[in-house]
Design an enzyme around this catalytic site. Structure first.
Site, PDB file in Angstrom:
ATOM      1  N   SER A 137       0.850  -1.184   0.000  1.00  0.00           N
ATOM      2  CA  SER A 137       0.000   0.000   0.000  1.00  0.00           C
ATOM      3  C   SER A 137       0.884   1.231   0.000  1.00  0.00           C
ATOM      4  O   SER A 137       1.998   1.211   0.545  1.00  0.00           O
ATOM      5  CB  SER A 137      -0.894   0.021   1.247  1.00  0.00           C
ATOM      6  OG  SER A 137      -1.566   1.271   1.369  1.00  0.00           O
ATOM      7  N   TYR A 150      -3.245  -1.464  10.037  1.00  0.00           N
ATOM      8  CA  TYR A 150      -3.197  -1.680   8.589  1.00  0.00           C
ATOM      9  C   TYR A 150      -1.918  -1.085   8.010  1.00  0.00           C
ATOM     10  O   TYR A 150      -1.176  -1.761   7.271  1.00  0.00           O
ATOM     11  CB  TYR A 150      -4.417  -1.043   7.926  1.00  0.00           C
ATOM     12  CG  TYR A 150      -4.371  -1.093   6.411  1.00  0.00           C
ATOM     13  CD1 TYR A 150      -4.789  -2.230   5.725  1.00  0.00           C
ATOM     14  CD2 TYR A 150      -3.891  -0.013   5.672  1.00  0.00           C
ATOM     15  CE1 TYR A 150      -4.729  -2.289   4.343  1.00  0.00           C
ATOM     16  CE2 TYR A 150      -3.831  -0.068   4.282  1.00  0.00           C
ATOM     17  CZ  TYR A 150      -4.253  -1.209   3.628  1.00  0.00           C
ATOM     18  OH  TYR A 150      -4.177  -1.262   2.256  1.00  0.00           O
TER      19      TYR A 150
END
Length: 250
Positions: A137, A150
């Site tokens: 990400s 996350y």
């Protein structure tokens, strides 16, 4: 990475980026296997592409990974590409942490993918050309404070990918990282820093085709965060990702 003639496992293939990658790889002339928690979602994707197959996999349930890998290799002994795409996001208040959420995010986003890599490495090494694609990400490079676990798991996956690439540099396995920006699954970006799934997938495939030996495929919308530190813009981008809340006027 050669984009045709592979047998590719895509985790998290029942929706979003995973479904988009699976469809694109299928159209490019690959045998694609999708895996995920929801059988109905997997079937809905696979039914769109004749020949695509699916297997159930919950990466958050670490005990099932060995059995999944055995079944995958039994059914598809020629599997030569692993796409670690499955992941979950959670907004967290760290003063009120929920251990169940932390464990789920860490297992699905990090521990499960690492165990799957370890389990499939012997099979991948048997092929003259193979690849491991880890979908991290842009938040691995500039974290979003409201999604701390996350962001941390994706930063760890980036670090692991670098180590994996180094250790496999003399093997037949190419190690690739894809760090998505904000990707809107309904293909309707609401800001300039996000992209729809179709646009994202098209640009990823273009990057992989244009730079087949590269270790990363970074789309335009992800570069602001991916290269923030390199450009000396980390603090600026951290502030942009994590704006201070406006205080009400007295």
């Amino acid at each position: 990475m050669q984009l045709t003639g592979n047998t590719i496992l895509v985790t998290g293939g029942g929706s979003g980026i995973g479904a988009g990658l699976a469809g694109a790889f299928h159209r490019a002339g690959n045998q694609v296997v999708i895996a995920g928690r929801r059988r109905d979602a997997l079937e809905a994707v696979a039914n769109q592409y004749p020949g695509m197959t699916h297997l159930p996999l919950d990466l958050g349930n670490l005990a099932c990974i060995d059995a999944f890998a055995d079944e995958l290799v039994r059914r598809h002994p020629d599997v030569n590409v692993l796409v670690n795409n499955a992941g979950i996001m959670a907004v967290e208040d760290l003063e009120r942490s929920v251990p169940r959420v932390i464990r789920a995010v860490c297992s699905t986003n990090l521990i499960g993918p690492l165990l799957l890599v370890s389990r499939l490495l012997p099979t991948l090494k048997q092929h003259p050309r193979a690849a491991i694609v880890n979908v991290s990400s842009a938040l691995a490079f500039v974290p979003k404070a409201s999604m701390p676990t996350y962001s941390a798991t994706k930063a760890a996956l980036h670090s692991y990918t670098q180590s994996l690439r180094f250790q496999l540099q003399d093997s037949s396995i190419q190690v690739i990282e894809i760090p998505p920006p904000m990707v809107y699954t309904d293909n309707r970006p609401t800001d300039a820093n996000g992209v729809g799934v179709d646009e994202f997938i098209d640009e990823v495939l273009s990057e992989l085709a244009s730079h087949p030996e590269a270790g990363e495929a970074v789309v335009s919308a992800a570069r602001r965060l991916r290269f923030a530190d390199r450009r000396g813009e980390y603090e600026k981008q951290f502030t942009a990702v994590n704006p201070m809340p406006q205080k009400g006027k007295s």
